[in-house]
Design a protein around this motif. Structure first.
Motif, mmCIF file in Angstrom:
data_model
loop_
_atom_site.group_PDB
_atom_site.id
_atom_site.type_symbol
_atom_site.label_atom_id
_atom_site.label_comp_id
_atom_site.label_asym_id
_atom_site.label_seq_id
_atom_site.Cartn_x
_atom_site.Cartn_y
_atom_site.Cartn_z
ATOM 1 N N ASP A 74 10.323 0.760 -1.487
ATOM 2 C CA ASP A 74 11.602 1.336 -1.052
ATOM 3 C C ASP A 74 11.558 2.862 -1.111
ATOM 4 O O ASP A 74 12.016 3.541 -0.191
ATOM 5 N N ALA A 75 10.996 3.390 -2.186
ATOM 6 C CA ALA A 75 10.906 4.853 -2.322
ATOM 7 C C ALA A 75 10.000 5.450 -1.252
ATOM 8 O O ALA A 75 10.338 6.470 -0.638
ATOM 9 N N ILE A 76 8.867 4.821 -0.985
ATOM 10 C CA ILE A 76 7.947 5.321 0.044
ATOM 11 C C ILE A 76 8.589 5.204 1.427
ATOM 12 O O ILE A 76 8.496 6.114 2.251
ATOM 13 N N GLY A 77 9.262 4.088 1.685
ATOM 14 C CA GLY A 77 9.936 3.903 2.969
ATOM 15 C C GLY A 77 11.015 4.944 3.208
ATOM 16 O O GLY A 77 11.152 5.479 4.308
ATOM 17 N N THR A 78 11.775 5.263 2.163
ATOM 18 C CA THR A 78 12.805 6.291 2.274
ATOM 19 C C THR A 78 12.182 7.657 2.530
ATOM 20 O O THR A 78 12.681 8.441 3.333
ATOM 21 N N LEU A 79 11.069 7.914 1.860
ATOM 22 C CA LEU A 79 10.367 9.185 2.044
ATOM 23 C C LEU A 79 9.839 9.314 3.470
ATOM 24 O O LEU A 79 9.931 10.382 4.081
ATOM 25 N N ILE A 80 9.320 8.235 4.025
ATOM 26 C CA ILE A 80 8.830 8.260 5.410
ATOM 27 C C ILE A 80 9.993 8.512 6.369
ATOM 28 O O ILE A 80 9.870 9.284 7.316
ATOM 29 N N LYS A 81 11.117 7.865 6.127
ATOM 30 C CA LYS A 81 12.270 8.066 7.010
ATOM 31 C C LYS A 81 12.773 9.505 6.931
ATOM 32 O O LYS A 81 13.200 10.074 7.930
ATOM 33 N N LEU A 82 12.685 10.109 5.747
ATOM 34 C CA LEU A 82 13.137 11.480 5.563
ATOM 35 C C LEU A 82 12.196 12.482 6.217
ATOM 36 O O LEU A 82 12.623 13.348 6.965
ATOM 37 N N LEU A 83 10.904 12.351 5.956
ATOM 38 C CA LEU A 83 9.928 13.350 6.407
ATOM 39 C C LEU A 83 9.225 12.974 7.706
ATOM 40 O O LEU A 83 8.716 13.837 8.408
ATOM 41 N N GLY A 84 9.135 11.697 7.996
ATOM 42 C CA GLY A 84 8.423 11.242 9.180
ATOM 43 C C GLY A 84 7.019 10.767 8.835
ATOM 44 O O GLY A 84 6.421 11.192 7.848
ATOM 45 N N GLU A 85 6.519 9.872 9.681
ATOM 46 C CA GLU A 85 5.192 9.305 9.439
ATOM 47 C C GLU A 85 4.080 10.336 9.566
ATOM 48 O O GLU A 85 3.028 10.197 8.968
ATOM 49 N N LYS A 86 4.322 11.356 10.351
ATOM 50 C CA LYS A 86 3.301 12.378 10.565
ATOM 51 C C LYS A 86 2.930 13.066 9.256
ATOM 52 O O LYS A 86 1.756 13.357 9.019
ATOM 53 N N GLN A 87 3.916 13.320 8.390
ATOM 54 C CA GLN A 87 3.640 14.003 7.131
ATOM 55 C C GLN A 87 3.185 13.054 6.029
ATOM 56 O O GLN A 87 2.331 13.395 5.231
ATOM 57 N N VAL A 88 3.774 11.865 5.954
ATOM 58 C CA VAL A 88 3.475 10.942 4.862
ATOM 59 C C VAL A 88 2.283 10.039 5.196
ATOM 60 O O VAL A 88 1.530 9.641 4.303
ATOM 61 N N GLY A 89 2.086 9.746 6.468
ATOM 62 C CA GLY A 89 1.044 8.828 6.910
ATOM 63 C C GLY A 89 -0.356 9.085 6.381
ATOM 64 O O GLY A 89 -1.036 8.146 5.965
ATOM 65 N N PRO A 90 -0.827 10.342 6.350
ATOM 66 C CA PRO A 90 -2.185 10.587 5.864
ATOM 67 C C PRO A 90 -2.422 10.137 4.416
ATOM 68 O O PRO A 90 -3.550 9.823 4.046
ATOM 69 N N PHE A 91 -1.377 10.049 3.620
ATOM 70 C CA PHE A 91 -1.528 9.615 2.234
ATOM 71 C C PHE A 91 -1.536 8.096 2.111
ATOM 72 O O PHE A 91 -1.873 7.557 1.058
ATOM 73 N N LEU A 92 -1.160 7.403 3.179
ATOM 74 C CA LEU A 92 -1.048 5.944 3.147
ATOM 75 C C LEU A 92 -2.216 5.234 3.814
ATOM 76 O O LEU A 92 -2.120 4.053 4.131
ATOM 77 N N VAL A 93 -3.313 5.923 4.008
ATOM 78 C CA VAL A 93 -4.466 5.359 4.708
ATOM 79 C C VAL A 93 -5.045 4.154 3.968
ATOM 80 O O VAL A 93 -5.441 3.165 4.582
ATOM 81 N N ASP A 94 -5.080 4.196 2.637
ATOM 82 C CA ASP A 94 -5.710 3.145 1.848
ATOM 83 C C ASP A 94 -4.787 1.972 1.531
ATOM 84 O O ASP A 94 -5.208 1.030 0.865
ATOM 85 N N VAL A 95 -3.564 1.983 2.004
ATOM 86 C CA VAL A 95 -2.626 0.898 1.723
ATOM 87 C C VAL A 95 -2.909 -0.264 2.672
ATOM 88 O O VAL A 95 -3.061 -0.075 3.875
ATOM 89 N N ASP A 96 -2.984 -1.491 2.096
ATOM 90 C CA ASP A 96 -3.307 -2.647 2.939
ATOM 91 C C ASP A 96 -2.134 -3.019 3.850
ATOM 92 O O ASP A 96 -1.004 -2.546 3.679
ATOM 93 N N ALA A 97 -2.398 -3.872 4.819
ATOM 94 C CA ALA A 97 -1.431 -4.187 5.873
ATOM 95 C C ALA A 97 -0.181 -4.872 5.334
ATOM 96 O O ALA A 97 0.934 -4.595 5.806
ATOM 97 N N LEU A 98 -0.331 -5.744 4.355
ATOM 98 C CA LEU A 98 0.825 -6.460 3.809
ATOM 99 C C LEU A 98 1.794 -5.500 3.113
ATOM 100 O O LEU A 98 3.009 -5.580 3.305
ATOM 101 N N LYS A 99 1.246 -4.583 2.344
ATOM 102 C CA LYS A 99 2.088 -3.607 1.656
ATOM 103 C C LYS A 99 2.685 -2.616 2.653
ATOM 104 O O LYS A 99 3.818 -2.165 2.489
ATOM 105 N N MET A 100 1.936 -2.280 3.676
ATOM 106 C CA MET A 100 2.440 -1.378 4.708
ATOM 107 C C MET A 100 3.611 -2.026 5.458
ATOM 108 O O MET A 100 4.574 -1.343 5.810
#
Length: 131
Positions: free
Chosen positions: A65-91
């Motif tokens: 929930d916290a990561i999802g809120t952060l993505i909505k606030l900043l956008g995937e362009k800024q947060v996405g590079p840090f989420l490369v190692d997250v598996d598909a189910l968690k994503m």
């Protein structure tokens, strides 16, 4: 505050971890995007990703929930590079939380669009006053 944040997320009690993640989700919803610099963003996302692997489902949900809120606030362009190692189910869970997230602060960037439309109206109004 980074030391205290890291300490809260490394606490043995899962309630402390889940409440800390919930606090961040609420805080992100009320934070201006400009207040989160890259260094802070990296620390927060990295710490929240670690808690996505916790055995307690409440901790995992609150972190997503916290990561999802952060993505909505900043956008995937800024947060996405840090989420490369997250598996598909968690994503998928993060995306679901991103869709549910509600940003409660007015983003300052939205006001910049108005002056671009205002000058086109002024010449038309001044041309009408000449006739």
């Amino acid at each position: 505050m980074q030391e205290h944040i890291a300490e809260s997320f490394s606490n043995k009690n899962p309630n402390v971890k889940s409440e800390t993640a919930s606090f961040f989700a609420r805080a992100f919803a009320r934070t201006q995007p400009a207040a989160i610099n890259k260094k802070l963003l990296k620390m927060l996302v990295t710490t929240l990703i670690k808690t996505l692997n916790e055995p307690d489902p409440t901790v995992r949900d609150c972190s997503a929930d916290a990561i999802g809120t952060l993505i909505k606030l900043l956008g995937e362009k800024q947060v996405g590079p840090f989420l490369v190692d997250v598996d598909a189910l968690k994503m998928a869970k993060i995306k679901e939380c991103q869709d549910k997230a509600e940003i409660k602060v007015k983003v300052a960037g939205a006001k910049k669009e108005r002056p671009a439309t205002a000058p086109t109206s002024k010449p038309a109004a001044s041309a009408g006053s000449k006739t």
